[in-house]
Write a protein that holds these residues in place. Structure first.
Motif, short mmCIF file in Angstrom:
data_model
loop_
_atom_site.label_atom_id
_atom_site.label_comp_id
_atom_site.label_asym_id
_atom_site.label_seq_id
_atom_site.Cartn_x
_atom_site.Cartn_y
_atom_site.Cartn_z
N VAL A 290 0.82 -1.22 0.00
CA VAL A 290 0.00 0.00 0.00
C VAL A 290 0.85 1.27 0.00
N GLY A 291 2.18 1.11 0.05
CA GLY A 291 3.05 2.28 0.16
C GLY A 291 2.91 3.24 -0.99
N ARG A 292 2.93 2.73 -2.24
CA ARG A 292 2.83 3.62 -3.38
C ARG A 292 1.47 4.30 -3.45
N VAL A 293 0.44 3.58 -3.03
CA VAL A 293 -0.90 4.17 -3.01
C VAL A 293 -0.95 5.34 -2.03
N VAL A 294 -0.33 5.17 -0.86
CA VAL A 294 -0.31 6.24 0.13
C VAL A 294 0.45 7.45 -0.40
N LEU A 295 1.61 7.22 -1.02
CA LEU A 295 2.39 8.34 -1.56
C LEU A 295 1.64 9.05 -2.68
N ALA A 296 1.00 8.29 -3.56
CA ALA A 296 0.23 8.90 -4.64
C ALA A 296 -0.94 9.71 -4.09
N SER A 297 -1.57 9.21 -3.04
CA SER A 297 -2.69 9.93 -2.43
C SER A 297 -2.22 11.22 -1.77
N LEU A 298 -1.05 11.18 -1.13
CA LEU A 298 -0.51 12.39 -0.51
C LEU A 298 -0.12 13.42 -1.57
N ALA A 299 0.44 12.97 -2.68
CA ALA A 299 0.76 13.90 -3.77
C ALA A 299 -0.51 14.53 -4.33
N MET A 300 -1.55 13.72 -4.47
CA MET A 300 -2.85 14.24 -4.91
C MET A 300 -3.38 15.28 -3.93
N LEU A 301 -3.25 14.99 -2.64
CA LEU A 301 -3.70 15.92 -1.61
C LEU A 301 -2.97 17.26 -1.72
N ALA A 302 -1.65 17.21 -1.88
CA ALA A 302 -0.87 18.44 -2.00
C ALA A 302 -1.28 19.25 -3.23
N ALA A 303 -1.51 18.56 -4.34
CA ALA A 303 -1.91 19.25 -5.57
C ALA A 303 -3.28 19.90 -5.41
N ILE A 304 -4.21 19.20 -4.78
CA ILE A 304 -5.56 19.75 -4.60
C ILE A 304 -5.53 20.96 -3.68
N VAL A 305 -4.78 20.86 -2.58
CA VAL A 305 -4.72 21.98 -1.63
C VAL A 305 -4.12 23.22 -2.30
N ALA A 306 -3.04 23.02 -3.06
CA ALA A 306 -2.41 24.16 -3.74
C ALA A 306 -3.35 24.76 -4.79
N ALA A 307 -4.00 23.91 -5.56
CA ALA A 307 -4.91 24.41 -6.59
C ALA A 307 -6.12 25.11 -5.98
N ARG A 308 -6.60 24.60 -4.87
CA ARG A 308 -7.77 25.22 -4.25
C ARG A 308 -7.44 26.62 -3.72
N ARG A 309 -6.24 26.78 -3.21
CA ARG A 309 -5.84 28.12 -2.77
C ARG A 309 -5.86 29.10 -3.93
N GLY A 310 -5.39 28.65 -5.09
CA GLY A 310 -5.44 29.52 -6.26
C GLY A 310 -6.86 29.83 -6.69
N LEU A 311 -7.74 28.83 -6.64
CA LEU A 311 -9.14 29.06 -7.02
C LEU A 311 -9.83 30.00 -6.05
N LEU A 312 -9.53 29.86 -4.75
CA LEU A 312 -10.11 30.78 -3.78
C LEU A 312 -9.62 32.20 -4.00
N ALA A 313 -8.36 32.33 -4.42
CA ALA A 313 -7.79 33.66 -4.65
C ALA A 313 -8.49 34.41 -5.77
N ILE A 314 -8.99 33.66 -6.76
CA ILE A 314 -9.68 34.32 -7.87
C ILE A 314 -11.20 34.32 -7.68
N GLY A 315 -11.65 33.86 -6.51
CA GLY A 315 -13.07 33.93 -6.18
C GLY A 315 -13.93 32.86 -6.83
N ALA A 316 -13.39 31.71 -7.14
CA ALA A 316 -14.15 30.63 -7.77
C ALA A 316 -15.16 30.06 -6.77
N GLY A 317 -16.37 29.79 -7.24
CA GLY A 317 -17.41 29.22 -6.38
C GLY A 317 -17.18 27.75 -6.12
N ASP A 318 -17.97 27.20 -5.22
CA ASP A 318 -17.79 25.80 -4.83
C ASP A 318 -17.99 24.83 -6.00
N PRO A 319 -19.04 24.97 -6.82
CA PRO A 319 -19.17 24.05 -7.97
C PRO A 319 -17.98 24.13 -8.93
#
Length: 373
Positions: A290-319
């Motif tokens: 399960v190690g690679r799955v955990v690492l891939a999930s953590l990388a996905m988490l980091a990408a989503i968090v970073a992208a969401r900060r950018g979307l919030l900065a430009i005022g993107a809605g929840d949908p």
């Protein structure tokens, strides 16, 4: 149901899918017709009757049963003892899934109970759809190899990797997009909102990923004929969950969430230590699956968090956030998981779909080594 059990014993999973689909349609037709006819609460009864009746009829057509009057008291006693432990484990799981809500409601009131129930629903759906379905297949598959430890370990590790590959990104992703996910699906009003559900989901969802890995371990114990051990561990897990939630409730809704996390971690550690010891499987080998799955999930988490900060900065809605973050997370996860692992995952899914070889036991059947009475 005897015919349906025979389908599972024979690994006829395509036929099982047909049976379940027909049963669901029959139940919906029966329940809907009763509701349209002003049957009220009897519509629920009609749904269950239509579902069970069609399930029995379709499975009997696909696996004709020729019962005979044969009575073996010794085999019957052995099967009853085994089945009692299996069903005892099921009952404990069902009760623990409801008693935690009773504890939350009693200690924190109806409003917090509503939030907790919604968060639990978000987590239970992936578990039921993926881990639960996989476990249905696992018991007969693992039981077939219970006498060959090497093959049994291989089957168990393959099942664990398959379930982790599906549930980890789902739960970790849900934690990362909890706020827009909850707001988009549940909405909000002038006097009410579901922000508390997002708070709970963000904390509890990653722990639910570990909870999904307990399903193949429980199936393995049953397939090995260790249903009593599965029952004891289920009782311990239920006690841990209720105690942790009760203690966490003193700190409010966030305390409940962290209590769930603590109980899940302890329960996973307990189940895993017993399972790996029984299999004589090194922890490193299990972790490597399960190690690679955990690492891939953590990388996905980091990408989503970073992208969401950018979307919030430009005022993107929840949908809009969901529309951008979900495919982004899927792409990052697939890229980090690797082409070889994706092909292996696809191969496992095809194997489960095309399986048609005779196999071992079902949850309702006799323990390993027993013939039909």
């Amino acid at each position: 149901l005897g015919p349906f059990v025979e389908l599972r014993r024979a690994h006829r999973f395509r036929d099982i899918a047909v049976v379940e689909t027909l049963a669901c349609l029959a139940g919906c037709v029966a329940g809907g017709a009763t509701a349209v006819a002003s049957g009220g609460a009897w519509a629920l009864f009609a749904y269950q009757l239509g579902w069970a009746g069609m399930r029995l009829l379709a499975s009997t057509v696909l696996a004709p049963l020729r019962p005979s009057l044969v009575f073996d008291p010794r085999a019957l006693r052995h099967a009853l003892r085994f089945s009692a432990k299996v069903w005892g484990s099921r009952i404990v799981l069902a009760l623990s899934g409801q008693l935690d809500k009773l504890v939350v409601g009693a200690l924190l009131g109806a409003s917090v109970l509503g939030l907790y129930s919604r968060a639990a629903l978000f987590m239970s759906l992936p578990l039921a759809l993926v881990a639960g379905a996989a476990s249905t297949v696992l018991v007969p598959s693992l039981a077939r190899h219970h006498a060959t430890p090497v093959r049994l370990r291989q089957e168990f590790l393959a099942a664990t990797g398959l379930i982790a590959s599906l549930t980890f990104p789902a739960f970790v992703g849900a934690s990362a997009i909890a706020a827009p996910l909850v707001t988009t699906l549940l909405g909000h009003g002038k006097t009410w909102e579901w922000s508390g559900v997002a708070t709970l989901l963000a904390v509890m969802a990653p722990a639910a990923a570990l909870d999904s890995l307990i399903h193949p371990q429980r199936s393995l114990l049953v397939a090995q004929g260790r249903a009593g051990t599965a029952l004891i561990l289920s009782l311990a897990g239920a006690g841990l969950l209720l105690s942790a939630i009760g203690l966490g409730a003193r700190a409010g809704i966030e305390g409940v969430a962290w209590g769930y996390v603590a109980a899940t971690l302890l329960n996973f550690s307990l189940f895993t230590s017993v399972t790996l010891a029984g299999l004589k499987l090194p922890v490193t080998q299990y972790g490597g699956r399960v190690g690679r799955v955990v690492l891939a999930s953590l990388a996905m988490l980091a990408a989503i968090v970073a992208a969401r900060r950018g979307l919030l900065a430009i005022g993107a809605g929840d949908p809009m956030q969901l529309a951008c973050l979900v495919p982004l997370g899927a792409l990052v996860y697939a890229a980090c998981l690797g082409r070889d692992r994706l092909l292996g995952l696809a191969g496992l899914l095809r194997s489960a779909r095309d399986a048609g070889q005779p196999s071992g036991l079902d949850l309702a059947d006799q323990p390993p080594g027993q013939t039909q009475a």
